[in-house]
Scaffold this active site. Structure first.
Site, PDB file in Angstrom:
ATOM      1  N   ARG A 160       0.837  -1.216   0.000  1.00  9.06           N
ATOM      2  CA  ARG A 160       0.000   0.000   0.000  1.00  9.06           C
ATOM      3  C   ARG A 160       0.870   1.263   0.000  1.00  9.06           C
ATOM      4  O   ARG A 160       0.559   2.241   0.679  1.00  9.06           O
ATOM      5  CB  ARG A 160      -0.925   0.037   1.207  1.00  9.06           C
ATOM      6  N   SER A 235     -10.589  -0.201   3.417  1.00 10.56           N
ATOM      7  CA  SER A 235      -9.762  -0.369   4.623  1.00 10.56           C
ATOM      8  C   SER A 235      -9.281   0.989   5.098  1.00 10.56           C
ATOM      9  O   SER A 235      -8.666   1.726   4.329  1.00 10.56           O
ATOM     10  CB  SER A 235      -8.531  -1.209   4.327  1.00 10.56           C
ATOM     11  N   GLU A 331      -4.445   3.902   6.383  1.00 12.95           N
ATOM     12  CA  GLU A 331      -4.124   3.698   4.971  1.00 12.95           C
ATOM     13  C   GLU A 331      -4.687   4.893   4.192  1.00 12.95           C
ATOM     14  O   GLU A 331      -4.163   5.300   3.171  1.00 12.95           O
ATOM     15  CB  GLU A 331      -4.776   2.400   4.506  1.00 12.95           C
TER      16      GLU A 331
HETATM   17  N1  EPU Z   1     -10.606 -10.133  10.542  1.00 15.68           N
HETATM   18  C1  EPU Z   1     -11.289 -10.137  11.753  1.00 15.68           C
HETATM   19  N2  EPU Z   1     -12.289  -9.233  11.939  1.00 15.68           N
HETATM   20  C2  EPU Z   1     -12.655  -8.349  10.984  1.00 15.68           C
HETATM   21  C3  EPU Z   1     -11.955  -8.338   9.761  1.00 15.68           C
HETATM   22  C4  EPU Z   1     -10.941  -9.235   9.564  1.00 15.68           C
HETATM   23  O1  EPU Z   1     -10.986 -10.936  12.628  1.00 15.68           O
HETATM   24  O2  EPU Z   1     -13.586  -7.567  11.244  1.00 15.68           O
HETATM   25  C5  EPU Z   1      -9.518 -11.106  10.331  1.00 15.68           C
HETATM   26  C6  EPU Z   1     -10.027 -12.471   9.899  1.00 15.68           C
HETATM   27  O3  EPU Z   1      -9.231 -13.433  10.505  1.00 15.68           O
HETATM   28  C7  EPU Z   1      -9.764 -12.490   8.410  1.00 15.68           C
HETATM   29  C8  EPU Z   1      -8.516 -11.648   8.301  1.00 15.68           C
HETATM   30  O4  EPU Z   1      -8.674 -10.663   9.317  1.00 15.68           O
HETATM   31  O5  EPU Z   1      -9.539 -13.788   7.955  1.00 15.68           O
HETATM   32  C9  EPU Z   1      -8.335 -10.992   6.951  1.00 15.68           C
HETATM   33  O6  EPU Z   1      -9.511 -10.284   6.600  1.00 15.68           O
HETATM   34  P1  EPU Z   1      -9.863  -9.956   5.072  1.00 15.68           P
HETATM   35  O7  EPU Z   1      -9.636 -11.140   4.220  1.00 15.68           O
HETATM   36  O8  EPU Z   1     -11.187  -9.293   5.040  1.00 15.68           O
HETATM   37  O9  EPU Z   1      -8.716  -8.974   4.644  1.00 15.68           O
HETATM   38  P2  EPU Z   1      -8.010  -7.745   5.367  1.00 15.68           P
HETATM   39  O10 EPU Z   1      -6.611  -8.146   5.677  1.00 15.68           O
HETATM   40  O11 EPU Z   1      -8.835  -7.233   6.471  1.00 15.68           O
HETATM   41  C10 EPU Z   1      -6.986  -6.823   3.137  1.00 15.68           C
HETATM   42  C11 EPU Z   1      -6.976  -5.542   2.383  1.00 15.68           C
HETATM   43  C12 EPU Z   1      -8.295  -5.330   1.641  1.00 15.68           C
HETATM   44  C13 EPU Z   1      -8.485  -6.490   0.685  1.00 15.68           C
HETATM   45  C14 EPU Z   1      -8.488  -7.799   1.495  1.00 15.68           C
HETATM   46  C15 EPU Z   1      -8.570  -9.019   0.617  1.00 15.68           C
HETATM   47  C16 EPU Z   1      -5.485  -4.077   3.632  1.00 15.68           C
HETATM   48  C17 EPU Z   1      -5.361  -2.893   4.506  1.00 15.68           C
HETATM   49  N3  EPU Z   1      -6.733  -4.429   3.276  1.00 15.68           N
HETATM   50  O12 EPU Z   1      -7.980  -6.692   4.159  1.00 15.68           O
HETATM   51  O13 EPU Z   1      -8.185  -4.151   0.878  1.00 15.68           O
HETATM   52  O14 EPU Z   1      -9.702  -6.380  -0.028  1.00 15.68           O
HETATM   53  O15 EPU Z   1      -7.247  -7.890   2.253  1.00 15.68           O
HETATM   54  O16 EPU Z   1      -7.376  -9.173  -0.092  1.00 15.68           O
HETATM   55  O17 EPU Z   1      -4.467  -4.673   3.259  1.00 15.68           O
HETATM   56  C18 EPU Z   1      -8.630  -1.815   0.857  1.00 15.68           C
HETATM   57  O18 EPU Z   1      -7.414  -1.661   0.805  1.00 15.68           O
HETATM   58  O19 EPU Z   1      -9.439  -0.847   0.862  1.00 15.68           O
HETATM   59  C19 EPU Z   1      -9.153  -3.165   0.961  1.00 15.68           C
HETATM   60  C20 EPU Z   1     -10.453  -3.402   1.139  1.00 15.68           C
END
Ligand code: EPU
Length: 335
Positions: A160, A235, A331
């Site tokens: 990012r 995010s 972010e």
């Molecule tokens: N999780 C929780 N609670 C929550 C959200 C997430 O416990 O409310 C934990 C869960 O264990 C889940 C893990 O976090 O398995 C990962 O969650 P998720 O797959 O939703 O992905 P993220 O790491 O929260 C990142 C990106 C997203 C992108 C997703 C999928 C960043 C900051 N965000 O989110 O990007 O869509 O992975 O690849 O790296 C964005 O940048 O705007 C965005 C949405």
């Protein structure tokens, strides 16, 4: 034409009603250069307004980049090079690529924002980042109006992150980006998160790029709020990187902690998990809140000011730091 005292409400997905002292929309490099010649300072470039939180009125000139165009710029045995205008809506470009059989951006379906903003924070989702398909970009230097080309290395992409969030922050308007997409033998990336599971439940056994795009759209729409209905910027925080020692310390009190290994031996902990553990998920504070289905997303339930969202963000940062000793970084660009 340059307008005065323009509301930026239609131009930011958080739905914040801040004003620009001066505002103009440009559709070509020439129009951009003419606008810059007015000499109004400071200049702020606006893409889809999907990664910024406006906390006050903006002085100076806000320029909305509406440079359009998706053009073939050559090909080799494996890839086709496609030059896309900075003002093109990112998801429109993804749909165009999928419909025309070009692979590489299907995992990045439905990411809000524009093509010109996509390299700034090296957008990413489901195991793919912009840098994986990036060739070069053209940008106009705001101080001089000169057009410069930046290759892959010059952009210094990170998680990012890019040079346009560091030393060159606020110094360029990205007018076009050239991508290299596969025209056959697509390398599908379906191992991440729920993609495989979603394909299976859609009855897909031999996925095409269109199937993957459809699956990503389904997953994103089930977790992330639609900015047309609830203001948000995706995010709000980056997923923090930390040491294995910190992870092991957290595991003592929270054995179920989620983490991803990084190539350098450190680990990434999902910010959404940290925030949820601190009890913020689904919490409403005035007109703002922490989204009920994904704790990493802050939302505007209607009429929130940027300052309200910022206060919530910093309350969350402090609370995560107190509980876990990890300081989250936004972010989203706070202006
Ligand atoms: N999780 C929780 N609670 C929550 C959200 C997430 O416990 O409310 C934990 C869960 O264990 C889940 C893990 O976090 O398995 C990962 O969650 P998720 O797959 O939703 O992905 P993220 O790491 O929260 C990142 C990106 C997203 C992108 C997703 C999928 C960043 C900051 N965000 O989110 O990007 O869509 O992975 O690849 O790296 C964005 O940048 O705007 C965005 C949405």
């Amino acid at each position: 034409m340059i307008h005065q005292h323009t509301s930026l409400l239609p131009y930011n997905t958080f739905g914040i009603d801040a004003r620009a002292a001066f505002f103009t929309e440009i559709c070509s490099i020439q129009e951009l250069q003419t606008a810059l010649q007015a000499g109004i300072q400071p200049v702020m470039i606006l893409g889809g307004g999907s990664n910024m939180l406006l906390t006050k009125d903006v002085s100076g000139l806000v320029i909305k980049n509406s440079i359009s165009g998706i053009n073939l710029a050559g090909s080799d045995a494996e890839k086709t090079f496609i030059k896309v205008g900075g003002g093109v809506v990112w998801h429109d470009f993804v749909c165009w690529a999928v419909e025309n059989g070009y692979g590489g951006v299907e995992n990045l379906s439905l990411i809000p924002g524009t093509v010109g903003a996509s390299p700034v924070q090296n957008i990413g989702a489901y195991g793919v980042e912009l840098k994986d398909v990036f060739v070069e970009l053209e940008g106009v230097e705001l101080a001089t109006g000169q057009v410069h080309t930046f290759g892959h290395a010059a952009c210094r992409f990170g998680y990012r992150d890019s040079v346009f969030k560091q030393e060159l922050k606020g110094k360029y308007c990205i007018t076009s980006v050239t991508f290299a997409l596969t025209h056959h033998a697509h390398r599908l990336n379906i191992s991440y998160g729920d993609i495989q599971k979603t394909l299976e439940s859609n009855g897909v056994t031999e996925p095409t790029i269109a199937d993957v795009s459809r699956a990503v759209i389904q997953i994103r729409s089930s977790k992330l709020p639609d900015p047309a209905k609830i203001g948000n910027c995706g995010s709000f925080f980056k997923n923090p990187e930390t040491s294995r020692t910190v992870l092991e310390r957290i595991r003592l009190s929270h054995p179920q902690v989620v983490s991803y290994d990084l190539p350098d031996g450190r680990v990434k902990i999902p910010a959404g998990w940290l925030i949820e553990q601190c009890g913020w998920k689904g919490e409403k504070v005035g007109n703002t809140g922490c989204y009920e289905k994904q704790a990493l997303v802050l939302v505007n339930y209607g009429g929130a000011t940027g300052a309200e969202v910022k206060n919530l963000a910093y309350a969350i940062i402090d609370s995560v730091e107190k509980t876990f000793g990890i300081r989250l970084e936004p972010e989203v660009n706070i202006i």
